[in-house]
Scaffold this motif. Structure first.
Motif, PDB file in Angstrom:
ATOM      1  N   GLU A  84       0.840  -1.200   0.000  1.00  0.00           N
ATOM      2  CA  GLU A  84       0.000   0.000   0.000  1.00  0.00           C
ATOM      3  C   GLU A  84       0.877   1.252   0.000  1.00  0.00           C
ATOM      4  O   GLU A  84       1.859   1.337   0.738  1.00  0.00           O
ATOM      5  CB  GLU A  84      -0.866  -0.039   1.263  1.00  0.00           C
ATOM      6  N   HIS A  85       0.493   2.226  -0.848  1.00  0.00           N
ATOM      7  CA  HIS A  85       1.192   3.509  -0.943  1.00  0.00           C
ATOM      8  C   HIS A  85       1.105   4.251   0.376  1.00  0.00           C
ATOM      9  O   HIS A  85       0.064   4.255   1.015  1.00  0.00           O
ATOM     10  CB  HIS A  85       0.475   4.377  -1.984  1.00  0.00           C
ATOM     11  N   ASP A  86       2.208   4.944   0.774  1.00  0.00           N
ATOM     12  CA  ASP A  86       2.082   5.711   2.016  1.00  0.00           C
ATOM     13  C   ASP A  86       1.515   7.109   1.768  1.00  0.00           C
ATOM     14  O   ASP A  86       1.115   7.803   2.680  1.00  0.00           O
ATOM     15  CB  ASP A  86       3.421   5.764   2.773  1.00  0.00           C
ATOM     16  N   ARG A  87       1.441   7.511   0.479  1.00  0.00           N
ATOM     17  CA  ARG A  87       0.873   8.841   0.256  1.00  0.00           C
ATOM     18  C   ARG A  87      -0.622   8.721  -0.069  1.00  0.00           C
ATOM     19  O   ARG A  87      -1.148   7.627  -0.225  1.00  0.00           O
ATOM     20  CB  ARG A  87       1.633   9.574  -0.857  1.00  0.00           C
ATOM     21  N   ASP A  88      -1.255   9.868  -0.171  1.00  0.00           N
ATOM     22  CA  ASP A  88      -2.673   9.921  -0.465  1.00  0.00           C
ATOM     23  C   ASP A  88      -2.946   9.437  -1.876  1.00  0.00           C
ATOM     24  O   ASP A  88      -2.439  10.011  -2.836  1.00  0.00           O
ATOM     25  CB  ASP A  88      -3.124  11.386  -0.356  1.00  0.00           C
ATOM     26  N   HIS A 113      -6.746   2.132  -2.120  1.00  0.00           N
ATOM     27  CA  HIS A 113      -5.551   1.515  -1.539  1.00  0.00           C
ATOM     28  C   HIS A 113      -5.428   0.027  -1.800  1.00  0.00           C
ATOM     29  O   HIS A 113      -6.418  -0.698  -1.776  1.00  0.00           O
ATOM     30  CB  HIS A 113      -5.508   1.781  -0.027  1.00  0.00           C
TER      31      HIS A 113
END
Ligand code: FE
Ligand code: CA
Length: 528
Positions: free
Chosen positions: A202-206, A210
């Motif tokens: 999962e990406h840590d940015r917005d 997800h």
């Protein structure tokens, strides 16, 4: 009306080992004991505990007499009736009309626990060049209706064929609006050039949505990632609307993997185990034929499809058999390994198969449906040295030269290369020598942008502008999302670049950004 019942033999054949056969025999004993199966058709369920077709339906690899039909049964549907570790018979109906009043064929196949209760039915006996409707039934539940067209008869003269090609559908960074539009295109089939899923954590940015879980490595993790992607209604609609010809690129396994070499800190042995999981999940989730001979870490997706005498399509695999990227897997100046004749992106078996097939083809258009850009994409370091994108054909210049020379020396009709991977649109003529624009043009490459990867994008970007200025053989760049449609007649090939204004919000609108044509017998692309 014909009835096809794919029997145990098919299951045995699918798995192909004595151990699977023994496992199967013990499942038979288990299910006879539970008594929830009808006699004579002992693996048919009378009921299920939830709707089984939550991942939709699909068809693939159209042939003149049939195609592959696919679905996959949800765990929730099987566990409540005690069938989770049993094979389950999945019934299909194929009709001439959407309301299934004129049936063309019925039959069934087994969805086995070994293959995640996926069902693949290879249909034969249909008429060429015709649309059919299909649906699946399990335990009294009926799937969505899918639509699939058979290919024209072998060697038939075909006035016109239309198809779409697409790639790169990162789930987190964009909605699948491109696929929503693609599903409404009036095309005979679509080609997926890879990056169907992304393996990342999962990406840590917005992002707009997800991924579930960490970077995927195990069979269950790959299965769950596909299931998450395939829960998207636009992706399901695109599969239901037309048959797809599938091939994979890197992200179905690991970013920039090459043969046994991982990008991550994994040994070749670890990558082989990962490949076995990734390929099994890919096979389970795609409308692929048994002839892909999936076998542990190996799976042959390179193959040839014919559409009458009009198109011969060579579907390639530029990942599984390639030499490791030379110098680096990024964009760097050349090094000794880069120009070694030992370096190959196709591997010798696939190269021989491709070269021999092209040499004897009499199709009007000879298509290479593949992953990474063939055209030279010259860049420059701050010191002014030439750079090469080592993960693309630019990393394998000796074999690329042999390929382009082969197109010239065999005078194969109208070669067209279709490409994904790079998340941007490009059109380029294929010269035998990209450094010499007076060298012969032997074909054209149409590179299609991503469906969602990279987010909204822009018509022109700094990278696009710089690359165009260094590469005069490239005719077009665009950095938005979308896909390409191809309209092919004996005289002319027309590629329409369809772009979406935004994928960061639902409801993006579609427009045709550019149209390029190639005339049969006169190499070189022109903007229409
Ligand atoms: Fe990609
Ligand atoms: Ca890629």
């Amino acid at each position: 009306m014909k009835t096809t019942d794919l029997q145990w033999y098919d299951l045995f054949h699918l798995n192909g080992t004595r151990r699977d056969f023994l496992r199967l025999s013990s499942s038979v004993a288990a299910l006879l004991a539970t008594g929830c199966y009808r006699g004579g058709d002992e693996w048919s369920l009378d009921s299920v505990s939830a709707y089984p077709f939550t991942l939709g339906v699909a068809s693939g690899d159209p042939a003149p007499d049939g195609m592959v039909l696919w679905t996959r049964l949800a765990k929730e549907a099987l566990e409540g009736v005690g069938a989770l570790s049993n094979p389950v018979r999945a019934h299909f109906e194929i009709a001439h009309d959407e309301s299934f009043t004129r049936l063309a064929q019925t039959g069934s196949t087994l969805a086995t626990p070994e293959l995640g209760h996926s069902a693949h039915a290879e249909i034969v006996g249909l008429d060429p060049d015709r649309w059919y409707f299909y649906r699946w039934t399990v335990g009294g539940e009926v799937s969505a209706v899918g639509r699939a067209k058979t290919a024209p008869a072998v060697g038939a003269s075909v006035d016109e064929l239309r198809f779409a090609f697409a790639s790169c559908q990162h789930y987190e960074v964009g909605y699948f609006t491109s696929l929503e539009h693609l599903s409404r295109e009036d095309v005979d089939f679509a080609v997926h050039l890879g990056d169907y899923i992304y393996e990342y954590a999962e990406h840590d940015r917005d992002t707009v949505r997800h991924h579930e879980g960490p970077e995927i490595v195990t069979l269950d993790q790959y299965r769950n990632r596909y299931a998450q992607y395939k829960s998207d209604p636009a992706l399901q609609a695109a599969h239901a609307a037309m048959p797809w010809i599938m091939t994979f690129d890197d992200h179905e396994v690991d970013n920039n993997w090459a043969s046994v070499f991982a990008q991550d800190d994994q040994s070749p042995e670890q990558l082989m185990l990962r490949r076995a999981s990734a390929f099994q999940a890919y096979y389970e989730m795609m409308p692929l034929r048994v002839s892909t001979v999936r076998n542990g870490p190996n799976m042959q997706v390179y193959r040839r499809l014919n559409f009458g005498g009009l198109i011969q399509m060579n579907v390639l695999d530029t990942r599984q058999y390639r030499s490791d990227q030379p110098c680096s897997d990024g964009r760097v100046p050349t090094c000794a390994k880069h120009i070694s004749p030992e370096q190959s992106i196709l591997g010798s078996a696939q190269r021989d198969w491709l070269f021999e097939g092209l040499a004897v083809s009499d199709a009007g258009w000879n298509v290479m449906a593949q992953q990474v850009m063939v055209t030279r994409l010259r860049g420059e370091t701050d010191e002014g040295d030439d750079t090469w994108a080592m993960d693309k054909w630019d990393g394998y210049p000796v074999e690329r030269g042999a390929f382009l020379d082969h197109l010239e020396s065999t005078a194969v009709n109208n070669p067209i290369v279709l490409t994904g991977d790079i998340h941007s649109n490009w059109v380029a003529d294929l010269h035998t020598d990209f450094d010499d624009l007076s060298s012969p043009v032997v074909g054209t490459e149409f590179v299609g942008t991503s469906l969602s990867s990279g987010g909204d994008g822009a018509d022109m970007t700094n990278g696009g502008r710089a690359t165009l200025s260094h590469n005069p053989h490239i005719k077009f760049y665009n950095g938005q999302r979308g896909y390409v449609t191809a309209t092919v007649t004996p005289d002319i090939w027309t590629s329409e670049y369809k772009v979406i204004d935004k994928v960061s919000e639902p409801g993006g609108s579609l427009s045709t950004r550019a149209t390029f044509v190639v005339e049969s017998g006169s190499p070189g692309v022109q903007e229409d």
